[in-house]
Write a protein that holds these residues in place. Structure first.
Motif, mmCIF file in Angstrom:
data_model
loop_
_atom_site.group_PDB
_atom_site.id
_atom_site.type_symbol
_atom_site.label_atom_id
_atom_site.label_comp_id
_atom_site.label_asym_id
_atom_site.label_seq_id
_atom_site.Cartn_x
_atom_site.Cartn_y
_atom_site.Cartn_z
ATOM 1 N N LYS A 180 -0.200 5.471 0.384
ATOM 2 C CA LYS A 180 -1.594 5.611 0.793
ATOM 3 C C LYS A 180 -1.704 6.492 2.043
ATOM 4 N N ASN A 209 -13.053 1.114 1.939
ATOM 5 C CA ASN A 209 -11.852 1.165 2.779
ATOM 6 C C ASN A 209 -12.089 1.904 4.106
ATOM 7 N N MET A 259 -4.832 -2.811 5.633
ATOM 8 C CA MET A 259 -4.307 -2.076 4.485
ATOM 9 C C MET A 259 -3.656 -2.957 3.433
ATOM 10 N N THR A 260 -3.469 -4.229 3.736
ATOM 11 C CA THR A 260 -2.751 -5.063 2.770
ATOM 12 C C THR A 260 -3.520 -6.303 2.331
ATOM 13 N N ALA A 296 0.836 -1.207 0.000
ATOM 14 C CA ALA A 296 0.000 0.000 0.000
ATOM 15 C C ALA A 296 0.867 1.252 0.000
#
Length: 340
Positions: free
Chosen positions: A220, A310, A338-339, A217
């Motif tokens: 971000k 998200n 996040m991954t 990510a």
């Protein structure tokens, strides 16, 4: 042994023999007298020597058992080398990292550090919602060391009263730098090596997490929205979970909090929130109504991060916590969310 010398080759004369016998008798008599005198005096002498030795040992042991420290408010205190009964409200996370279980734990009403209750379930809670517990209440737990995590806890005569119960060390703000505070606790509790190992392990975890996030990510941005009884705010990157994400993991925060520790969030400024991921915290379950009102609005639903799915509600138990155990849990959540 006393004797008479003579030159080699000189004839040994009889009067010399008489002299030797007389002298030898005198010596034996004197030795016997001294021996008896010594024997009669030895218990008292030995007792005095023993007492002096024990006294000296006790003094040295006492010096080893106590150390002098100056706390962050300037109080100089004597602390046992290895305290056994510690009271350190709001520092339970760090205590457990050092393998120390307190005699009582902090709580806000019935709310405590829920994420630590697996290890603290048998430790009684002391309510700080109305201020620090009275001296009488604290005295019943018989602490031999008291540690206050913020100067606010020491005001209104609390320090003076607590210090009469046990040595009392005060941080200006232990949550400001958790690692430094842990090192200090290690020194106070004779657990410096444990503190060092805990910090090294944490740094390794941070490095591993950063590598995963940078790979999966990169670039971000995140926003942390805190819903509470008094309002809605964006958390900046200088404390609690914001510090972990921004300062430790190197994740950029929304531009709205670039120069802010906390920013009141309203529907009017929601469109300016440039975040790829939004983490939502319902503080102590008291922000439910405000969270419902904002997240059901058309403005909220128009935010790109919301449209991309998200947005994640995370645990207020440790995202608002202060200590390496909480920080490690925050890192685990962040990497996962996040991954994936």
């Amino acid at each position: 042994m006393l004797g008479v010398t003579y030159k080699i080759g000189e004839k040994f004369k009889p009067h010399y023999l008489l002299l030797c016998v007389a002298l030898a008798g005198s010596v034996l008599t004197a030795c016997g007298t001294d021996s008896a005198k010594s024997s009669s005096e030895s218990p008292a002498a030995n007792q005095g020597a023993t007492e002096a030795t024990v006294s000296g040992e006790n003094t040295r042991d006492a010096a080893k058992r106590e150390q002098t420290f100056k706390d962050e408010l300037g109080h100089e205190i004597q602390i046992p080398a290895q305290p056994q009964r510690v009271f350190a409200p709001y520092l339970e996370d760090s205590l457990l990292k050092l393998g120390v279980k307190p005699v009582a734990q902090w709580s806000n009403g019935n709310l405590g550090h829920d994420y630590l209750q697996g290890e603290l379930q048998d430790v009684p809670k002391l309510d700080f919602s109305g201020g620090a517990p009275s001296s009488e209440v604290l005295l019943s737990y018989e602490p031999d060391l008291i540690i206050l995590h913020t100067a606010n806890y020491a005001g209104n005569g609390v320090y003076e009263n607590y210090s009469k119960i046990a040595p009392t060390y005060v941080f200006s703000n232990a949550a400001g730098d958790v690692e430094k505070s842990l090192e200090t606790l290690g020194e106070l509790l004779g657990k410096s090596e444990e503190a060092k190992q805990a910090i090294e392990s944490y740094h390794q975890k941070v490095d591993e997490a950063k590598a995963v996030i940078e790979k999966n990510a990169p670039g971000k941005k995140v926003a942390i929205v805190r819903f509470a009884a008094k309002g809605v705010s964006l958390m900046g990157g200088n404390y609690f979970c914001g510090y972990v994400l921004n300062q430790q993991l190197g994740i950029e925060m929304t531009k709205l909090t670039e120069n802010e520790n906390s920013l009141n969030l309203s529907l009017e400024i929601l469109p300016e929130m440039d975040a790829d991921y939004i983490f939502v915290i319902n503080a102590y379950g008291q922000g439910t109504e405000r969270m419902k009102e904002m997240t059901e609005s058309s403005i909220w639903k128009s935010i790109p991060a919301v449209q991309q799915g998200n947005v994640y509600e995370v645990s207020d138990e440790y995202w608002l916590g202060s200590g390496l155990i909480a920080y490690e849990k925050i890192i685990d959540d962040t990497v996962k969310l996040m991954t994936e």
